[in-house]
Scaffold this motif. Structure first.
Motif, mmCIF file in Angstrom:
data_model
loop_
_atom_site.group_PDB
_atom_site.id
_atom_site.type_symbol
_atom_site.label_atom_id
_atom_site.label_comp_id
_atom_site.label_asym_id
_atom_site.label_seq_id
_atom_site.Cartn_x
_atom_site.Cartn_y
_atom_site.Cartn_z
ATOM 1 N N ASN A 31 0.812 -1.229 0.000
ATOM 2 C CA ASN A 31 0.000 0.000 0.000
ATOM 3 C C ASN A 31 0.847 1.281 0.000
ATOM 4 O OD1 ASN A 31 0.990 -0.032 2.583
ATOM 5 N ND2 ASN A 31 -0.968 -0.473 3.578
ATOM 6 N N ILE A 33 3.267 2.219 2.056
ATOM 7 C CA ILE A 33 3.856 2.670 3.328
ATOM 8 C C ILE A 33 5.315 2.237 3.400
ATOM 9 C CG2 ILE A 33 3.809 2.416 5.850
ATOM 10 C CD1 ILE A 33 0.774 1.927 5.584
ATOM 11 N N PRO A 47 3.678 7.045 5.353
ATOM 12 C CA PRO A 47 2.754 6.814 4.228
ATOM 13 C C PRO A 47 3.194 7.563 2.981
ATOM 14 C CG PRO A 47 1.730 8.194 5.911
ATOM 15 C CD PRO A 47 3.096 7.862 6.403
ATOM 16 N N THR A 51 1.225 14.179 4.871
ATOM 17 C CA THR A 51 0.767 14.030 6.255
ATOM 18 C C THR A 51 0.961 15.339 7.003
ATOM 19 O OG1 THR A 51 2.966 13.355 6.963
ATOM 20 C CG2 THR A 51 1.431 11.576 6.352
ATOM 21 N N ILE A 79 -0.410 -3.149 10.762
ATOM 22 C CA ILE A 79 0.115 -2.264 9.713
ATOM 23 C C ILE A 79 0.926 -3.093 8.710
ATOM 24 C CG2 ILE A 79 1.645 -0.328 9.183
ATOM 25 C CD1 ILE A 79 1.004 0.763 12.022
ATOM 26 N N GLY A 82 -1.089 -5.008 6.351
ATOM 27 C CA GLY A 82 -1.999 -4.231 5.508
ATOM 28 C C GLY A 82 -3.405 -4.105 6.059
ATOM 29 N N ARG A 83 -3.636 -4.540 7.299
ATOM 30 C CA ARG A 83 -4.981 -4.459 7.874
ATOM 31 C C ARG A 83 -5.277 -3.087 8.464
ATOM 32 N NH1 ARG A 83 -4.054 -10.098 9.701
ATOM 33 N NH2 ARG A 83 -3.050 -9.259 11.561
ATOM 34 N N ALA A 85 -4.527 1.014 8.082
ATOM 35 C CA ALA A 85 -3.980 2.089 7.242
ATOM 36 C C ALA A 85 -3.235 3.086 8.124
ATOM 37 C CB ALA A 85 -5.110 2.794 6.511
ATOM 38 N N VAL A 86 -2.176 3.652 7.575
ATOM 39 C CA VAL A 86 -1.413 4.664 8.304
ATOM 40 C C VAL A 86 -1.470 5.961 7.506
ATOM 41 C CG1 VAL A 86 0.842 5.296 9.239
ATOM 42 C CG2 VAL A 86 0.152 2.901 9.188
ATOM 43 N N ASN A 87 -2.022 6.992 8.125
ATOM 44 C CA ASN A 87 -2.105 8.288 7.443
ATOM 45 C C ASN A 87 -1.388 9.387 8.215
ATOM 46 O OD1 ASN A 87 -3.696 7.416 5.172
ATOM 47 N ND2 ASN A 87 -5.385 7.168 6.609
ATOM 48 N N ARG A 250 -5.653 3.630 17.189
ATOM 49 C CA ARG A 250 -5.777 3.223 15.783
ATOM 50 C C ARG A 250 -6.425 4.331 14.946
ATOM 51 N NH1 ARG A 250 -5.527 -2.631 14.729
ATOM 52 N NH2 ARG A 250 -4.445 -3.525 16.510
ATOM 53 N N CYS A 254 -4.784 6.307 11.751
ATOM 54 C CA CYS A 254 -5.485 6.459 10.461
ATOM 55 C C CYS A 254 -5.813 7.925 10.187
ATOM 56 C CB CYS A 254 -6.792 5.682 10.464
ATOM 57 S SG CYS A 254 -6.581 3.929 10.649
#
Ligand SMILES: [Zn+2]
Length: 348
Positions: A31, A33, A47, A51, A79, A82-83, A85-87, A250, A254
Motif C-alpha cells: 500500500n 507505506i 505513508p 501528512t 500495519i 496491511g490491515r 492504514a497509516v495516514n 488506531r 489512520c
C-alpha cells in the motif's frame, strides 16, 4: 531484507530475539507505506501521501508492563499485514527489550528517570538503560526532524508513552501531563484522553526525567505518560479493558476523528503534585496497607509515612497518594502526594 519480518510479521518477536540491537533495514508495503526498522524495538512508518501528524507511540519503557506492549505489537502487526492504514508519520518504540525478556520493570535502572540528559549525569552511560535512554532520545529527534516544519504545512507532534501501574488505582486509567512551562494545557488532548477512557490527569508543575516530559519540552510534542491499568503477565491482560485506548490510538494512526464529545471539564479528575516525599533513611516506612490503590486519600492529619524522626501526615483536604514505594534507594521518591486541580484558567 523484508524477509526478516514478512514470514511472521512479528516485529515484537524480532525485537525480543535481538534485545540489544538490530542492524537497520527497510522495505515498502504493497500500500506504499515505507517501513524502516531502526533498531531493536524501533520501527517507523511513512505513508506515501502528504501528512500533517508526527506520532510516537511507546511501550515497554518498563519491561513488565505488558498490556501496552501487546497493544502496540498488534498495531504494528496490523500495519505490516496491511490491515491497518497509516495516514500519519508514525514511530513505534518498545522501550526496554532486555527488561521485556526478563519480565521485569528494569534491568539495573528505571529507564523512565533517565531522559532529558539524565542518562549522562553522574556516572554517565554505565548501563544498558542509560544507553537506551540516550538512543531513544536520538531516535525521537531524528523522527521529528525527518520532515522539516515549513510555513505552509503545520505539523503536529505527539508522543504517547503507554504504561501500566504496579498497583491498583482508584481511577483505573490516568495520564501524566508533563509540565508545559506556563504554556496552555490542550483541550484537544483532553478529548483524546477521554476517547481513550482516561479521565484522570495529573498536571505536572515541574520538569521531570520522564520520556513524556522530554518529548514535550525538547520537541514541543503533545506528550503524555498514560497508565492504562494494573501490571499483569503477558497473555493475562483483559484486553477488553483497553478497547477504547486501542481503538482511539488506531483512529489517530489512520488520522480519523476519535470518538469523543466536546471537552467537558467536569468529566475529569484533575490533580497536581502537592509534594514529593523522598526517602531519607533506611527506616523509611509507609503506614498503610501494601496494596493501597493509587489516588487513595485519608482524612487530614492521618499518618502516611515515617522516616527516622520525620512524620508525614495528610496536610491538605483531598490530598491523595500515588506511586508509593518504600523500597526505592535513599534519595529517591518514595511517594507522590497530589491535590485536586483545574485547567480552566490556562486552556487552549
Ligand atoms: Zn511504567
Amino acid at each position: 531484507m523484508a524477509q526478516q519480518l514478512i514470514p511472521a510479521d512479528d516485529f515484537l518477536k524480532l525485537t525480543l530475539n535481538n534485545p540489544l540491537g538490530l542492524a537497520p533495514f527497510g522495505f515498502t508495503l504493497a500500500n506504499g507505506i515505507e517501513v524502516k526498522v531502526w533498531d531493536s524495538g524501533v520501527i517507523s512508518f511513512e505513508p506515501a501521501g502528504e501528512t500533517t501528524e508526527d506520532v510516537v507511540l511507546s511501550c515497554g519503557v518498563h519491561g513488565n508492563e505488558t498490556a501496552p506492549i501487546e497493544i502496540c505489537a498488534a498495531i504494528v502487526q496490523d500495519i505490516l499485514t496491511g490491515r491497518l492504514a497509516v495516514n500519519v508519520r508514525l514511530l513505534v518504540l518498545f522501550g526496554n527489550p532486555p527488561a521485556i525478556n526478563a519480565g521485569t520493570r528494569e534491568i539495573t535502572e528505571n529507564l523512565n528517570r533517565l531522559f532529558s540528559g539524565h542518562h549522562s549525569k553522574g556516572a554517565g552511560l554505565i548501563n544498558p538503560e542509560r544507553q537506551r535512554a540516550k538512543a531513544l532520545e536520538q531516535y525521537v529527534t531524528q523522527f521529528y526532524q525527518g520532515l522539516p516544519v515549513t510555513n505552509n504545512v503545520m505539523r503536529n507532534r505527539s508522543l504517547y508513552d503507554l504504561h501500566t501501574a504496579i498497583r491498583g488505582s482508584r481511577f483505573e486509567k490516568f495520564a501524566v501531563y508533563p509540565y508545559l512551562h506556563g504554556k496552555p494545557w490542550r483541550q484537544a488532548e483532553f478529548t483524546f484522553l477521554a476517547a481513550c477512557d482516561v479521565y484522570t490527569v495529573l498536571l505536572m508543575q515541574t520538569p521531570a526525567s520522564t520520556f513524556s516530559y522530554y518529548a514535550s519540552n525538547e520537541h514541543g510534542a503533545n506528550s503524555f505518560t498514560i497508565e492504562l491499568g494494573k501490571v499483569k503477565p503477558f497473555g493475562q491482560n483483559d484486553m477488553a479493558r483497553f478497547a477504547k485506548a486501542d481503538s482511539s490510538l488506531r483512529a489517530l494512526i489512520c488520522n480519523k476523528p476519535v470518538k469523543s464529545g466536546a471537552f467537558d471539564h467536569s468529566q475529569f479528575n484533575m490533580y497536581q503534585v502537592y509534594r514529593s516525599i523522598i526517602k531519607q533513611t533506611e527506616d523509611f516506612k509507609l503506614h498503610f496497607a501494601d496494596d493501597i490503590e493509587n489516588f487513595t486519600s485519608y482524612p487530614l492529619g492521618s499518618l502516611l509515612a515515617t522516616d527516622g524522626n520525620i512524620e508525614y501526615r495528610v496536610e491538605q483536604e483531598g490530598e491523595a497518594l500515588i506511586f508509593p514505594n518504600a523500597n526505592v534507594a535513599i534519595g529517591q521518591r518514595a511517594m507522590l502526594m497530589v491535590v485536586p486541580s483545574s485547567v480552566i484558567d490556562n486552556l487552549q
